[in-house]
Design a protein around this motif. Structure first.
Motif, short mmCIF file in Angstrom:
data_model
loop_
_atom_site.label_atom_id
_atom_site.label_comp_id
_atom_site.label_asym_id
_atom_site.label_seq_id
_atom_site.Cartn_x
_atom_site.Cartn_y
_atom_site.Cartn_z
N UNK A 9 2.11 84.85 -82.38
CA UNK A 9 0.79 85.74 -82.41
C UNK A 9 1.19 86.79 -81.22
N UNK A 10 1.19 88.15 -81.86
CA UNK A 10 1.62 89.32 -80.76
C UNK A 10 0.54 90.12 -80.78
N UNK A 11 0.10 90.34 -79.52
CA UNK A 11 -1.20 91.42 -79.12
C UNK A 11 -0.71 92.56 -78.26
N UNK A 12 -0.78 93.56 -78.88
CA UNK A 12 -0.60 94.64 -77.83
C UNK A 12 -1.92 95.07 -77.06
N UNK A 13 -1.65 95.94 -76.18
CA UNK A 13 -2.91 96.63 -75.27
C UNK A 13 -3.12 98.01 -75.56
N UNK A 46 -11.15 95.55 -86.85
CA UNK A 46 -12.11 96.29 -85.54
C UNK A 46 -12.07 95.16 -84.57
N UNK A 47 -12.24 95.90 -83.31
CA UNK A 47 -12.86 94.98 -82.17
C UNK A 47 -14.19 95.48 -82.09
N UNK A 48 -14.94 94.46 -81.44
CA UNK A 48 -16.60 94.64 -81.13
C UNK A 48 -16.86 95.40 -80.03
N UNK A 49 -16.03 95.96 -79.44
CA UNK A 49 -16.55 96.74 -78.30
C UNK A 49 -16.55 95.98 -76.95
N UNK A 50 -17.56 96.13 -76.12
CA UNK A 50 -17.48 95.51 -74.78
C UNK A 50 -19.00 95.78 -74.01
N UNK A 51 -19.38 94.78 -73.44
CA UNK A 51 -20.51 94.75 -72.26
C UNK A 51 -19.83 95.16 -70.87
N UNK A 52 -18.52 95.05 -70.83
CA UNK A 52 -17.75 95.06 -69.58
C UNK A 52 -17.01 96.52 -69.68
N UNK A 53 -16.70 97.20 -68.40
CA UNK A 53 -16.02 98.47 -68.64
C UNK A 53 -14.42 98.24 -69.16
N UNK A 54 -14.07 97.19 -68.86
CA UNK A 54 -12.62 96.76 -69.36
C UNK A 54 -12.81 96.19 -70.68
N UNK A 55 -12.65 97.01 -71.78
CA UNK A 55 -12.87 96.51 -73.02
C UNK A 55 -12.07 95.26 -73.72
N UNK A 56 -10.78 95.15 -72.84
CA UNK A 56 -9.76 94.28 -73.49
C UNK A 56 -10.34 92.97 -73.16
N UNK A 57 -11.21 92.85 -72.13
CA UNK A 57 -11.76 91.56 -71.58
C UNK A 57 -12.62 90.79 -72.66
N UNK A 58 -13.65 91.19 -73.13
CA UNK A 58 -14.42 90.64 -74.12
C UNK A 58 -13.60 90.51 -75.53
N UNK A 59 -12.78 91.61 -75.87
CA UNK A 59 -11.87 91.56 -77.21
C UNK A 59 -10.99 90.39 -76.88
N UNK A 60 -10.41 89.97 -75.76
CA UNK A 60 -9.60 89.02 -76.05
C UNK A 60 -10.36 87.79 -76.03
N UNK A 278 0.31 90.31 -85.97
CA UNK A 278 0.16 91.55 -84.89
C UNK A 278 -1.00 91.88 -85.01
N UNK A 279 -1.48 92.25 -83.89
CA UNK A 279 -2.93 92.86 -83.61
C UNK A 279 -2.88 93.67 -82.16
N UNK A 280 -4.16 93.96 -81.80
CA UNK A 280 -4.34 94.86 -80.51
C UNK A 280 -5.73 94.33 -80.12
N UNK A 281 -5.94 94.52 -78.82
CA UNK A 281 -7.27 94.28 -78.07
C UNK A 281 -8.29 95.30 -78.62
N UNK A 282 -7.79 96.63 -78.58
CA UNK A 282 -8.64 97.88 -79.21
C UNK A 282 -7.93 99.05 -79.29
N UNK A 283 -8.32 100.08 -79.51
CA UNK A 283 -7.62 101.29 -79.66
C UNK A 283 -8.00 102.16 -78.40
#
Length: 458
Positions: A9-13, A46-60, A278-283
C-alpha cells in the motif's frame, strides 16, 4: 482455501490525479502507468478535505478508519497532530488481527497510539507533517510505542531513497509463511520540492495550467496559511512554471522508487499474490485559481490517484464513479476476506471492479475548515463559502486566524469546464441544478454532523 493476498500500500503526499503520466505528457511516471494498465484506475477518487489546516491529517485518518472527517476527534498536546480515537480500528490493525504482518515505512501524521495499534514492525518512521527531504527526523520501530520519549535521528540521503531502501529490505526478508501488508508513506512530492540530479525538469518545458490565475478572484478564508505564502502574490507565470517543474521532478523520482520496490517484490517471489494500491492523501493547486496549496475544495486539491492492481482485481479498467478514502479501506479489507464495519462511511469497490456493483453514491461532499463546503455529482459541482463569524470558532493555538472570507456560491459544469473557471451559479438555466445540489449539500452536512449544517434543512 486460497491464501490471503499480500498488500503493498503506497501513499504519496500532495500527489494530485492530473499529475500522472497517463493524464499529462509532461509528467514522467512509467511505473505507475504500467501499474495502471495492469490494474484498475478510479478516475473520480477524492479526499474529503479537512477541518484542520493540515489536510493530510484527516485524509490519512479517514483512509485508516473509513470515517468521515467530522467523526474524527483531536489528540493530545503531546501528539504530533490530531489523533485517531481508540475505538476506531485502522485497516492495518484489522489486518494484523487477521494474521497479517503489518509493516510501516515513512510518514505517519496521526497519533503514536494508533500507529502502535496498527503495525507489528516498521522502519524509518517519520511522525509529523513535513521536513526537508534530506533532513527527515526518523524513528526506529518500537513495539511499546514510546516514540514521544525518544529523539529522532537524521540520516544522510533523500526521503524517497531511504523509504525505498526500507521497503526493499522488508520485501527481501519477509518470507512467505504469513500474509503481509507493507505500508509505504512517502513524503514526496510535498515541498520543499528538491528533486535530485537526473530527475530535475526544465521549467521552460512546463505548460501553465489552463486555469492559471495571478491571484484568486476573491477571499476564500484561507489566503494566509503557509502553503499560500510559498509564492508571492500575484503569482507570475515564471514562478509557477518553476514550482511545477520541481513538483514533476519529485514525482518522477517517486515513480522510479516505486518501480524499484515492485521489481524487488517480483524478484522475491511475492508479487504474484500481492495487491498493490497507489493513492495520495490529497492534491495541490500550484498556480491553479491563483492558489498554491490544498486548502480549498477545487478538484486540483480534492482529486487524487487511486490505482489497485493484483490478484482478484480485473485489470485494464478505468472506472468513473465517485469514490474516496473510506472506499479504498473497505476494498482492502474485502480483498483480505474481512468485513467492513457497519458504521464505516465507505464500501468495497470490488463489486464495481467485477462489473456487478451499483454506483456507491450519486454525490460526494467535502469541506475545508469552517469556511468552505462542496458537493458534486458526476457532472456538476457546487461550492458554498462562509464569511468570518461562522468559521472563527475552530481556531487552534498558534495557527493563523482565517481571513474574512466571502459569502458566495460557485457552480461548475465539470464536463465542459474541468478547470472550474466559469461560475454558473447565477445563470437562470442553472437554478434547478443549483437547488438540487444545494439540497444535497444540506443533507450531507446534516448526515455527517457538520456544525455549519442549516438548522432548517430537512
Amino acid at each position: 482455501m486460497p491464501r490471503q493476498p499480500n498488500f503493498i500500500f503506497i501513499i504519496a503526499d500532495d500527489h494530485r490525479f492530473e499529475s500522472l503520466g497517463f493524464n499529462c505528457s509532461e509528467v514522467e511516471t512509467p511505473n505507475l502507468d504500467r501499474l495502471a494498465k495492469s490494474g484498475v484506475v478510479f478516475d473520480n477518487a477524492h479526499c474529503q478535505g479537512s477541518l484542520h489546516p493540515a489536510v493530510c491529517v484527516p485524509s490519512r485518518a479517514s483512509l485508516m478508519t473509513g470515517r468521515n472527517i467530522f467523526a474524527l476527534r483531536g489528540g493530545s498536546a503531546h501528539e504530533p497532530t490530531i489523533g485517531i480515537p481508540e475505538d476506531f480500528d485502522t485497516f492495518p490493525q484489522l489486518l494484523a488481527g487477521a494474521g497479517y504482518k503489518t509493516h510501516a515505512v515513512g510518514k505517519w501524521h496521526n497519533d503514536f497510539g494508533s500507529f502502535t495499534r496498527s503495525f507489528v514492525s516498521g522502519d524509518r518512521i517519520f511522525f509529523g507533517g513535513m521536513s526537508d527531504h534530506d533532513k527527515v527526523p526518523l524513528h526506529d520501530f518500537d513495539p511499546a510505542g514510546k516514540y514521544g520519549s525518544t529523539e529522532p535521528r537524521l540520516e544522510a540521503g533523500l526521503s524517497t531513497d531511504m523509504f525505498e531502501q526500507s521497503a526493499k529490505s522488508f520485501l527481501e526478508n519477509v518470507g512467505t509463511d504469513d500474509p503481509f501488508c507493507l505500508y509505504i508513506a512517502f513524503t514526496a512530492p510535498h515541498d520543499p520540492r528538491t528533486p535530485p540530479d537526473g530527475f530535475k525538469v526544465d521549467p521552460s518545458s512546463v505548460s501553465l495550467p489552463d486555469n492559471f490565475m495571478p491571484i484568486h478572484p476573491f477571499d476564500n478564508g484561507a489566503t494566509v496559511l503557509r502553503d499560500e505564502l510559498l509564492e508571492a502574490m500575484p503569482r507570475t507565470p515564471e514562478a509557477v512554471r518553476q514550482h511545477l517543474a520541481d513538483y514533476y521532478g519529485m514525482i518522477k523520482h517517486l515513480d522510479n522508487a516505486i518501480g524499484n520496490i515492485l521489481e524487488t517484490a517480483e524478484r522475491a517471489g511475492a508479487l504474484d499474490n500481492t495487491v498493490v494500491v497507489y493513492t495520495a492523501d490529497h492534491g495541490l493547486a500550484l498556480g491553479q485559481h491563483g492558489l498554491m496549496g490544498k486548502q480549498n475544495v477545487y478538484e486540483h486539491s480534492l482529486h487524487i490517484p487511486l490505482i489497485i492492481a493484483g490478484p482478484g482485481v480485473k485489470g485494464g479498467q478505468k472506472l468513473s464513479p465517485l469514490v474516496w478514502h473510506a472506499d479504498t479501506r473497505a476494498t482492502v479489507l474485502d480483498l483480505a476476506g474481512l468485513q467492513t464495519e457497519a458504521n464505516s462511511d465507505g464500501g468495497s469497490l470490488m463489486p464495481l471492479i467485477n462489473g456487478n456493483g451499483d454506483v456507491p453514491r450519486e454525490t460526494f461532499g467535502a469541506a475545508y475548515r469552517m469556511g468552505q463546503r462542496m458537493i458534486r455529482n458526476e457532472r456538476y459541482k457546487l461550492i458554498r463559502y462562509y464569511q468570518s463569524g461562522t468559521h472563527d470558532k475552530d481556531e487552534l493555538p498558534g495557527l493563523p486566524t482565517p481571513t474574512l472570507g466571502s459569502a458566495l456560491e460557485q457552480i461548475f459544469d465539470l464536463e465542459s469546464d474541468p478547470g472550474e473557471t466559469i461560475n454558473l451559479a447565477f445563470v437562470p438555466e442553472m437554478q434547478d441544478v443549483r437547488a438540487q445540489l444545494s439540497a444535497a449539500l444540506d443533507a450531507w452536512q446534516t448526515q455527517v454532523g457538520d456544525p455549519l449544517a442549516r438548522k432548517d434543512a430537512s
